[in-house]
Design a protein around this motif. Structure first.
Motif, mmCIF file in Angstrom:
data_model
loop_
_atom_site.group_PDB
_atom_site.id
_atom_site.type_symbol
_atom_site.label_atom_id
_atom_site.label_comp_id
_atom_site.label_asym_id
_atom_site.label_seq_id
_atom_site.Cartn_x
_atom_site.Cartn_y
_atom_site.Cartn_z
ATOM 1 N N GLN A 20 0.810 -1.218 0.000
ATOM 2 C CA GLN A 20 0.000 0.000 0.000
ATOM 3 C C GLN A 20 0.845 1.271 0.000
ATOM 4 O O GLN A 20 0.322 2.368 -0.184
ATOM 5 N N MET A 21 2.135 1.133 0.195
ATOM 6 C CA MET A 21 3.004 2.310 0.302
ATOM 7 C C MET A 21 3.429 2.820 -1.067
ATOM 8 O O MET A 21 3.806 2.041 -1.945
ATOM 9 N N THR A 22 3.372 4.126 -1.216
ATOM 10 C CA THR A 22 3.843 4.768 -2.437
ATOM 11 C C THR A 22 5.343 5.041 -2.291
ATOM 12 O O THR A 22 5.878 4.989 -1.174
ATOM 13 N N PRO A 23 6.017 5.353 -3.389
ATOM 14 C CA PRO A 23 7.430 5.737 -3.277
ATOM 15 C C PRO A 23 7.632 6.920 -2.322
ATOM 16 O O PRO A 23 8.609 6.964 -1.577
ATOM 17 N N ASP A 24 6.696 7.866 -2.330
ATOM 18 C CA ASP A 24 6.810 9.008 -1.414
ATOM 19 C C ASP A 24 6.674 8.566 0.049
ATOM 20 O O ASP A 24 7.332 9.120 0.927
ATOM 21 N N ASP A 25 5.805 7.593 0.312
ATOM 22 C CA ASP A 25 5.664 7.054 1.672
ATOM 23 C C ASP A 25 6.987 6.451 2.137
ATOM 24 O O ASP A 25 7.433 6.695 3.264
ATOM 25 N N ILE A 26 7.595 5.665 1.267
ATOM 26 C CA ILE A 26 8.847 4.986 1.613
ATOM 27 C C ILE A 26 9.950 6.021 1.837
ATOM 28 O O ILE A 26 10.739 5.902 2.782
ATOM 29 N N LEU A 27 9.988 7.040 1.003
ATOM 30 C CA LEU A 27 10.961 8.115 1.191
ATOM 31 C C LEU A 27 10.744 8.806 2.534
ATOM 32 O O LEU A 27 11.696 9.086 3.265
ATOM 33 N N SER A 28 9.500 9.074 2.864
ATOM 34 C CA SER A 28 9.196 9.723 4.143
ATOM 35 C C SER A 28 9.615 8.849 5.326
ATOM 36 O O SER A 28 10.133 9.350 6.327
ATOM 37 N N ALA A 29 9.398 7.546 5.213
ATOM 38 C CA ALA A 29 9.825 6.628 6.272
ATOM 39 C C ALA A 29 11.344 6.650 6.415
ATOM 40 O O ALA A 29 11.878 6.657 7.530
ATOM 41 N N ALA A 30 12.037 6.684 5.287
ATOM 42 C CA ALA A 30 13.503 6.734 5.319
ATOM 43 C C ALA A 30 13.987 8.038 5.944
ATOM 44 O O ALA A 30 14.927 8.039 6.748
ATOM 45 N N ILE A 31 13.345 9.141 5.606
ATOM 46 C CA ILE A 31 13.722 10.434 6.185
ATOM 47 C C ILE A 31 13.474 10.430 7.693
ATOM 48 O O ILE A 31 14.283 10.952 8.461
ATOM 49 N N THR A 32 12.375 9.833 8.119
ATOM 50 C CA THR A 32 12.083 9.730 9.546
ATOM 51 C C THR A 32 13.187 8.948 10.247
ATOM 52 O O THR A 32 13.687 9.359 11.299
ATOM 53 N N GLY A 37 18.154 9.152 13.578
ATOM 54 C CA GLY A 37 19.506 8.620 13.758
ATOM 55 C C GLY A 37 19.540 7.111 13.826
ATOM 56 O O GLY A 37 20.463 6.523 14.378
ATOM 57 N N ASP A 38 18.513 6.473 13.236
ATOM 58 C CA ASP A 38 18.399 5.012 13.264
ATOM 59 C C ASP A 38 18.928 4.443 11.944
ATOM 60 O O ASP A 38 18.190 4.276 10.971
ATOM 61 N N ALA A 39 20.219 4.161 11.915
ATOM 62 C CA ALA A 39 20.876 3.713 10.679
ATOM 63 C C ALA A 39 20.310 2.390 10.174
ATOM 64 O O ALA A 39 20.149 2.202 8.965
ATOM 65 N N ARG A 40 20.004 1.485 11.080
ATOM 66 C CA ARG A 40 19.474 0.182 10.661
ATOM 67 C C ARG A 40 18.115 0.336 9.976
ATOM 68 O O ARG A 40 17.861 -0.250 8.920
ATOM 69 N N GLU A 41 17.264 1.157 10.561
ATOM 70 C CA GLU A 41 15.940 1.396 9.977
ATOM 71 C C GLU A 41 16.078 2.138 8.643
ATOM 72 O O GLU A 41 15.362 1.839 7.686
ATOM 73 N N LEU A 42 17.005 3.068 8.566
ATOM 74 C CA LEU A 42 17.249 3.789 7.317
ATOM 75 C C LEU A 42 17.688 2.830 6.219
ATOM 76 O O LEU A 42 17.165 2.877 5.110
ATOM 77 N N ARG A 43 18.632 1.939 6.536
ATOM 78 C CA ARG A 43 19.076 0.957 5.533
ATOM 79 C C ARG A 43 17.912 0.083 5.077
ATOM 80 O O ARG A 43 17.796 -0.243 3.894
ATOM 81 N N LYS A 44 17.029 -0.274 6.004
ATOM 82 C CA LYS A 44 15.867 -1.099 5.651
ATOM 83 C C LYS A 44 14.988 -0.376 4.640
ATOM 84 O O LYS A 44 14.607 -0.960 3.613
ATOM 85 N N TRP A 45 14.679 0.899 4.894
ATOM 86 C CA TRP A 45 13.803 1.639 3.988
ATOM 87 C C TRP A 45 14.461 1.894 2.638
ATOM 88 O O TRP A 45 13.794 1.861 1.602
ATOM 89 N N ILE A 46 15.753 2.116 2.627
ATOM 90 C CA ILE A 46 16.463 2.268 1.357
ATOM 91 C C ILE A 46 16.410 0.967 0.572
ATOM 92 O O ILE A 46 16.164 0.964 -0.638
#
Length: 64
Positions: A20-32, A37-46
């Motif tokens: 259900q997530m759009t590319p913009d949703d995923i980008l927003s999750a990565a920015i969050t 400062g959560d590198a592991r979560e950032l790598r997951k969203w990327i």
């Protein structure tokens, strides 16, 4: 002063089904994740973003 609750925001992003997530949703999750400062979560969203983009390209190629 505003209090930012990044843990709550990341929990919310993780509760949304990926289909259900759009590319913009995923980008927003990565920015969050980056802001938190959560590198592991950032790598997951990327990784998710890259996987969804690859799947999109394969669908386009398969439709030729």
């Amino acid at each position: 002063m505003k209090t930012k609750n990044y843990t709550r925001a990341l929990t919310a992003w993780n509760s949304i089904p990926l289909k259900q997530m759009t590319p913009d949703d995923i980008l927003s999750a990565a920015i969050t994740a980056q802001t938190a400062g959560d590198a592991r979560e950032l790598r997951k969203w990327i990784s998710i973003s890259m996987s969804k983009e690859m799947a999109r390209k394969m669908t386009i190629i398969g439709g030729l």
